[in-house]
Design an enzyme around this catalytic site. Sequence first.
Site, PDB file in Angstrom:
ATOM      1  N   SER A  85      -4.091  -6.110  -0.258  1.00 41.79           N
ATOM      2  CA  SER A  85      -5.029  -5.034   0.040  1.00 41.79           C
ATOM      3  C   SER A  85      -5.044  -4.674   1.523  1.00 41.79           C
ATOM      4  CB  SER A  85      -6.445  -5.434  -0.385  1.00 41.79           C
ATOM      5  OG  SER A  85      -6.531  -5.564  -1.786  1.00 41.79           O
ATOM      6  N   GLN A  86      -5.493  -3.470   1.802  1.00 44.23           N
ATOM      7  CA  GLN A  86      -5.699  -2.983   3.160  1.00 44.23           C
ATOM      8  C   GLN A  86      -6.635  -3.937   3.906  1.00 44.23           C
ATOM      9  OE1 GLN A  86      -7.822   0.688   3.163  1.00 44.23           O
ATOM     10  NE2 GLN A  86      -7.470   1.126   5.332  1.00 44.23           N
TER      11      GLN A  86
END
Length: 236
Positions: A85-86
């Site tokens: 994920s970011q």
Amino acid sequence: MSLLSGFFVGSEADGQDYAARRERLVAEVDAMYAETERETGLARMSPAVRKALGKVERHRFVPRGQADLAYRNRPLPIGSGQTISQPYIVALSTDLLQPRPEDVVLEVGAGSGYQAAMLAEVVKQVYTIELLEDLGRSAAARLAELGYRNVEVRIGDGYAGWPEKAPFDGIVVTAAAPKIPPALVAQLKAGGRMVIPVGGDGWVQYLKVVTKRADGGYDERDVIPVRFVPLVPGKP
């Protein structure tokens, strides 16, 4: 350079360069917190999460071909159709739990282990579940190699949670469910929080905060629109 299942470990010189990149990433995530304060209610990272983001070596949790991109504030592929994920979302999800040093937390969707490592920096114990065996075993080996002794990885169905280790102070889900899984709510302590992206394939997904009430029910709040890979149930 040493490798673990195709993931980059690196040298001392590389580490110095990555440390500078982490500092820039922390500043960028700080700026995103300020930009999204109206939606999230958080103007800045908590000191504990900010410290964790500056410490956890994201380049060790991405395939070696992605190492140069590791400190960009964006998701990256990690194989098997999954992503890491970011960093902004990882930090935000951690902060939305309102974690305390004594907490025991469940993560659903271990992936490469990055979110688990972030959680391990700010709570007492992390239990994390991964449906895909290769990813789960690789994450467990990576986390152990990096010294995260307070993380335990299980291969299994995230929808079912980890009842043997419940109840949890908090739960972070790193893949989108079409609805909030009742089994996960049941495994939260009263007053505990779950951060989960909700929305089916092709729907608008929202990162939600679910708070367990003393009567066993829960309250939920939409935070921001997001885009996650789907949370896949295990085989019956």
